[in-house]
Design a protein around this motif. Sequence first.
Motif, PDB file in Angstrom:
ATOM      1  N   GLN A   1      30.681 151.045   4.125  1.00  0.00           N
ATOM      2  CA  GLN A   1      29.558 150.524   3.358  1.00  0.00           C
ATOM      3  C   GLN A   1      28.993 149.237   3.932  1.00  0.00           C
ATOM      4  OE1 GLN A   1      30.518 149.404  -0.624  1.00  0.00           O
ATOM      5  NE2 GLN A   1      32.572 148.693  -0.105  1.00  0.00           N
ATOM      6  N   ILE A   2      27.755 148.965   3.521  1.00  0.00           N
ATOM      7  CA  ILE A   2      27.067 147.759   3.955  1.00  0.00           C
ATOM      8  C   ILE A   2      26.809 146.923   2.711  1.00  0.00           C
ATOM      9  CG2 ILE A   2      24.951 146.855   4.949  1.00  0.00           C
ATOM     10  CD1 ILE A   2      25.206 149.913   6.378  1.00  0.00           C
ATOM     11  N   VAL A   3      27.387 145.717   2.702  1.00  0.00           N
ATOM     12  CA  VAL A   3      27.276 144.848   1.539  1.00  0.00           C
ATOM     13  C   VAL A   3      26.361 143.687   1.884  1.00  0.00           C
ATOM     14  CG1 VAL A   3      28.564 143.408  -0.067  1.00  0.00           C
ATOM     15  CG2 VAL A   3      29.599 145.506   0.830  1.00  0.00           C
ATOM     16  N   VAL A   4      25.276 143.540   1.129  1.00  0.00           N
ATOM     17  CA  VAL A   4      24.340 142.447   1.365  1.00  0.00           C
ATOM     18  C   VAL A   4      24.430 141.481   0.191  1.00  0.00           C
ATOM     19  CG1 VAL A   4      21.958 141.835   1.838  1.00  0.00           C
ATOM     20  CG2 VAL A   4      22.839 144.035   2.605  1.00  0.00           C
ATOM     21  N   ASP A   5      24.785 140.226   0.486  1.00  0.00           N
ATOM     22  CA  ASP A   5      24.938 139.195  -0.546  1.00  0.00           C
ATOM     23  C   ASP A   5      25.795 139.687  -1.717  1.00  0.00           C
ATOM     24  OD1 ASP A   5      23.306 137.610   1.040  1.00  0.00           O
ATOM     25  OD2 ASP A   5      21.485 138.270   0.020  1.00  0.00           O
ATOM     26  N   GLY A   6      26.880 140.357  -1.386  1.00  0.00           N
ATOM     27  CA  GLY A   6      27.839 140.756  -2.408  1.00  0.00           C
ATOM     28  C   GLY A   6      27.558 142.080  -3.089  1.00  0.00           C
ATOM     29  N   THR A   7      26.409 142.708  -2.785  1.00  0.00           N
ATOM     30  CA  THR A   7      26.076 143.965  -3.446  1.00  0.00           C
ATOM     31  C   THR A   7      25.929 145.074  -2.406  1.00  0.00           C
ATOM     32  OG1 THR A   7      24.751 142.632  -4.942  1.00  0.00           O
ATOM     33  CG2 THR A   7      24.541 145.018  -5.154  1.00  0.00           C
ATOM     34  N   SER A   8      26.498 146.222  -2.686  1.00  0.00           N
ATOM     35  CA  SER A   8      26.356 147.327  -1.752  1.00  0.00           C
ATOM     36  C   SER A   8      24.895 147.748  -1.668  1.00  0.00           C
ATOM     37  CB  SER A   8      27.203 148.511  -2.212  1.00  0.00           C
ATOM     38  OG  SER A   8      26.917 149.615  -1.379  1.00  0.00           O
ATOM     39  N   SER A   9      24.419 147.972  -0.441  1.00  0.00           N
ATOM     40  CA  SER A   9      22.993 148.228  -0.264  1.00  0.00           C
ATOM     41  C   SER A   9      22.617 149.669  -0.573  1.00  0.00           C
ATOM     42  CB  SER A   9      22.586 147.892   1.168  1.00  0.00           C
ATOM     43  OG  SER A   9      23.194 148.801   2.051  1.00  0.00           O
ATOM     44  N   LEU A  10      23.615 150.536  -0.757  1.00  0.00           N
ATOM     45  CA  LEU A  10      23.300 151.947  -1.016  1.00  0.00           C
ATOM     46  C   LEU A  10      22.601 152.107  -2.366  1.00  0.00           C
ATOM     47  CD1 LEU A  10      26.124 154.340   0.169  1.00  0.00           C
ATOM     48  CD2 LEU A  10      23.704 154.365   0.747  1.00  0.00           C
ATOM     49  N   GLY A  11      21.455 152.742  -2.357  1.00  0.00           N
ATOM     50  CA  GLY A  11      20.725 152.973  -3.587  1.00  0.00           C
ATOM     51  C   GLY A  11      20.148 151.708  -4.214  1.00  0.00           C
ATOM     52  N   ALA A  12      20.067 150.641  -3.414  1.00  0.00           N
ATOM     53  CA  ALA A  12      19.535 149.375  -3.943  1.00  0.00           C
ATOM     54  C   ALA A  12      18.022 149.464  -4.110  1.00  0.00           C
ATOM     55  CB  ALA A  12      19.896 148.241  -2.992  1.00  0.00           C
TER      56      ALA A  12
ATOM     57  N   ASP B   1      33.574 149.069   8.070  1.00  0.00           N
ATOM     58  CA  ASP B   1      34.069 150.376   8.558  1.00  0.00           C
ATOM     59  C   ASP B   1      32.988 151.450   8.545  1.00  0.00           C
ATOM     60  OD1 ASP B   1      36.730 149.466   8.906  1.00  0.00           O
ATOM     61  OD2 ASP B   1      36.984 149.542   6.722  1.00  0.00           O
ATOM     62  N   VAL B   2      31.819 151.104   9.000  1.00  0.00           N
ATOM     63  CA  VAL B   2      30.703 152.045   8.929  1.00  0.00           C
ATOM     64  C   VAL B   2      30.739 153.037  10.091  1.00  0.00           C
ATOM     65  CG1 VAL B   2      28.199 152.199   9.275  1.00  0.00           C
ATOM     66  CG2 VAL B   2      29.136 150.678   7.528  1.00  0.00           C
ATOM     67  N   SER B   3      30.550 154.312   9.754  1.00  0.00           N
ATOM     68  CA  SER B   3      30.467 155.364  10.771  1.00  0.00           C
ATOM     69  C   SER B   3      29.227 156.198  10.516  1.00  0.00           C
ATOM     70  CB  SER B   3      31.688 156.289  10.702  1.00  0.00           C
ATOM     71  OG  SER B   3      32.854 155.569  11.004  1.00  0.00           O
ATOM     72  N   LEU B   4      28.714 156.748  11.601  1.00  0.00           N
ATOM     73  CA  LEU B   4      27.659 157.745  11.462  1.00  0.00           C
ATOM     74  C   LEU B   4      28.011 158.907  12.385  1.00  0.00           C
ATOM     75  CD1 LEU B   4      24.839 158.473  10.261  1.00  0.00           C
ATOM     76  CD2 LEU B   4      23.914 157.749  12.448  1.00  0.00           C
TER      77      LEU B   4
END
Lengths: 272, 271, 241
Positions: A57-68, A6-9
Amino acid sequence: MIEVRDVSLVIQDRAIVDGVSIDVPEGQFTALVGGNGAGKTTLIRLIKGIVVPSAGQIVVDGTSSLGAPRDFALRIGVVFQNPETQIVASVVDEDVAFGPENLGLPTAEIARRVERSLKLVGLWDLRHRPVHALSGGQKQRLAIAGILGLHPKYILFDEATALLDPAGKREVLDTALTLVREGIGVLWVTHDLREVFGAHKLYAMMNGRVVFQGSPAEFLSSSSSLKAARVLVPDEARLAQFLENKGVAVEWPITRQRVLERIKSLSLKTSS
Amino acid sequence: MALRDTVLIGQFVPASSALHRTRAETKILMTLGLIVSAFLSKSFAVQSFLYFVLIILLLLSQVPLRFYAKSARAVLWLVLITFVFNALLTGSHVLWQIGWLAFKLEGVVQGAFFGLRLFFVIFASTVLTVTTSPVDLADGLNNLLRPLQRVRVPVEEFSLIMTIALRFIPVLADEADRIVKAQKARGLTLSGGVMQRIEKLIPIVVPLFVSAFMKAEDLALAMEVRGYVPGVRRSKYKVTRFGVRDIGFAFMTLLVVVVSVALREVWTFSL
Amino acid sequence: MVGHTGSGKTTLAQVMAALLPPTGGKVRLWDSEWTYPRELPLELRRRIGFVFQFPEHQFFAETVFDEVAYAVRNFGLDNVEGRVRAALETVGLPFMQFKDRSPFSLSGGEKRKVALASVIVFDPDVLVLDEPSAGLDGESKVEFWNWLWRYRARGKTVVFITHWLEEAARSDKVIVLSAGHVLFYDDPVKVFSHASTMKRIGLEPPLAAEVVYELQKKGTFPWVLDLDKLLEALEEYALWP
C-alpha cells in the motif's frame, strides 16, 4: 510523508515492481536512480495512483491512498519527461490556469495561483508568451508551474531533465531545489548522478526491486550498486575520490565548483 | 522551410491591440458577418467596401503585415486556380486564346470576383486567428454554441479538443518534417505511379500516427494528473466582460452587413 | 558538433547531409555540388547515413527485418538478408532472435539499436547522428560510444551532435556553433582550452579541461581531456601533502 509499503505490480506473471518500500518526506529531496526498464516510471505511476498495485500500500500523510477522494489525489503532482505533452494551452499563463480551472476555483483564486506558481518557477515575466516560443527548460518549468497551481505537497519528477540541454537541466533542477526549500517533498528520478549528489536520500532500482538505499556518498562507494543501477560515475565524483585518497578531501555534496577549488589549492612539482 | 512556417492557422500573434482585447465571441460573430456579407452580393462595390473594412481591421490588429503576407502566399495558388477555372469555363466572348485554352470575358470577370471573394474570406478568418489565442477562440466558440448543450451536444469537450488540436498542430508539423527527412535519408523517393506513391507514404504516415497516438496518451495522462475529469464543470481563468469595444465592433459588423445588402445591386459583374 | 540549443547544430547537420536546402552557399558532396531544388541522386544519398534524434520514432514496419531492410530495398542493393543480418549483429542484436519481432514491442535500448541498424545497413561512408545517446541510461551510453568508435575504426566518417563536451572530447575534430556561426573548428584540445569562451556561449567544458586550465596557471601540466589521463597526470605532476 509518502510511504510506499511493499508495493508490487504484477502484469502477466511478471513483476514490474517487486516489493518496493520507499519514503518521500516533505521538504526533502529524495533521489531514485536505475537503468532503462528498472521500473522507475511504473513506481511513479503507482505512487500517483494512476496504476493500482497488485500488493502493498501507499500511505500519504497517514492515510492509505487507495480509494481516496479527488482532492487527496492532488496532493501529489507529477512532472513527466517530455515537456511538450504536458502543456495544454498555447499561452503560458493560460496553461498554468488549466489545473485550477479543473478544480472549479473562482477566477480571482485562479489568478492568484497562476501568479504564485509562475513566480516560483521564474516565468512570471514570460506569462503572455506563446508556448512554442519557449526553450525546452522553460517549457519544463511551465509544466512544473502547471502542477504547482494545484497546491501539491509532493512532486514526482520522472526523468524530467532527460530531454533537455545542460542549461535546461540546470534550470529545472534549480527549480526543484527551490520547491524543496518551500517545503515540498520531491522525488527525483534520473540517470545523471550529478543531479543527486545533494539528495537527502537515494534509492536505486534494478528489475523492479530497490537494490540500494542510503546517502549519495554511500551509493558512490558501492561499486555493486552503481553497476546494478546502470549509472555512470560522474567525472566530478571520480576526481573527488582520487583527491580524497591523496588526502585532499572534497566537501559533500560534491559540485564542480568545490572540486575546482581543491584543484586550485594544489601545488605542482614544476611551478612557473 | 519547415512545414509549420507555412501553416498560419493557430499561429496566434500576441499583441495588445483593440482587436486582441475584444472578446472572441464578438470577433467570431464579426468574422461571420464579414463572410456572410461577402457571399450575399455579386457587386464589386461591396467587394471594394469589404476590402476597405478589411484593411482597417489589419491595421487595427497591430500585427506586422509580414504575418499576413505569409498566409496570403499560402492561399494565392488557390485563388489563382479559382480564377483560371472560371476564366476558362464560363462565358462565350473569347478574350484571348492559347492553343485550345480560351479565356472568356465573362469568366475573367467572374473569376476575378470569386478569387477576390475567396481571398477576402480567408483573410477575414486569418484576422480572427491571429488576434485571438486558440484558448480564447475555443472558449468563444464554446460560449456561442452553449445553447446546443440543451440538446446534449458535448460543447465543453469539443472546445477542449479544439484547444488541444490547435496547440499540437505546430508540434505534429515539426514531427512530420522530421519523419519525411528520416525516410528520405533511408532512400525514400516520392516518384512513380499513383499506387506506388500511396504505398511509399506508409513509412511516413504510420510513424506520424504512432507519434500522434503516443503524444495523445501522454497528454491525457498529464491532463488527468492536473485534475482534469471529463464532464466535470470547469471554471474560467479569463473572464472578460462585454465592453465598449465589443459594442463598437458589433455595431460596425451590423453596419457592414447593412451597407453590403444596400450595395448589392450596384456595379455588379453580370454582363 | 557542439553548441547550445538553437545554435544551429541540427540545421547545419541537415544541410550537410543534403536533407535541407541551403538558402545561400553550396554543399559539395564528394565530386558533386548539391544545389536546391534538385533531389540528391540515390547513389549519393546512399553514402550518407543520417540518424535523427530518437530515431525509433521513424519505425513503421511490422517486423524488425522489414524495418532494417527498408533502406536496402529503396537503394536497390543486393543480398538483403545478408545485409540485415550483418547490421543487426553489428549493433549487438542476434538476427534469428529479433528478425520477426515487431520493432514497436522492443525495449528502449533495443529500439535504438534497431534504428541504428536500419541506417548502417546500407553501409554509408559518412554517418551523421543527432544526439544519438539521448534518453539512454549510463551503461547503454558506454555501450553505444564503444560501438561508435568501432564504426569509425572501419574507416568511416562519423559526425555527431551533442550538448556534452565530454562526449566530444574524444573526437578528431570539434565544430563549435554559436548563434548560427562556426566559432571553432579544430582539435578538441585546442578548442577546449578556451574554457571561458565555452562557458560564455552556454557550454560546460569537460571537467578535465577546466582542471588543466587551472593547473597550467600554476606551472607545467600537460593538456589532457580524458579523466583517466588526467588522474595519471595529476599523480605525476602534482605535489601531494
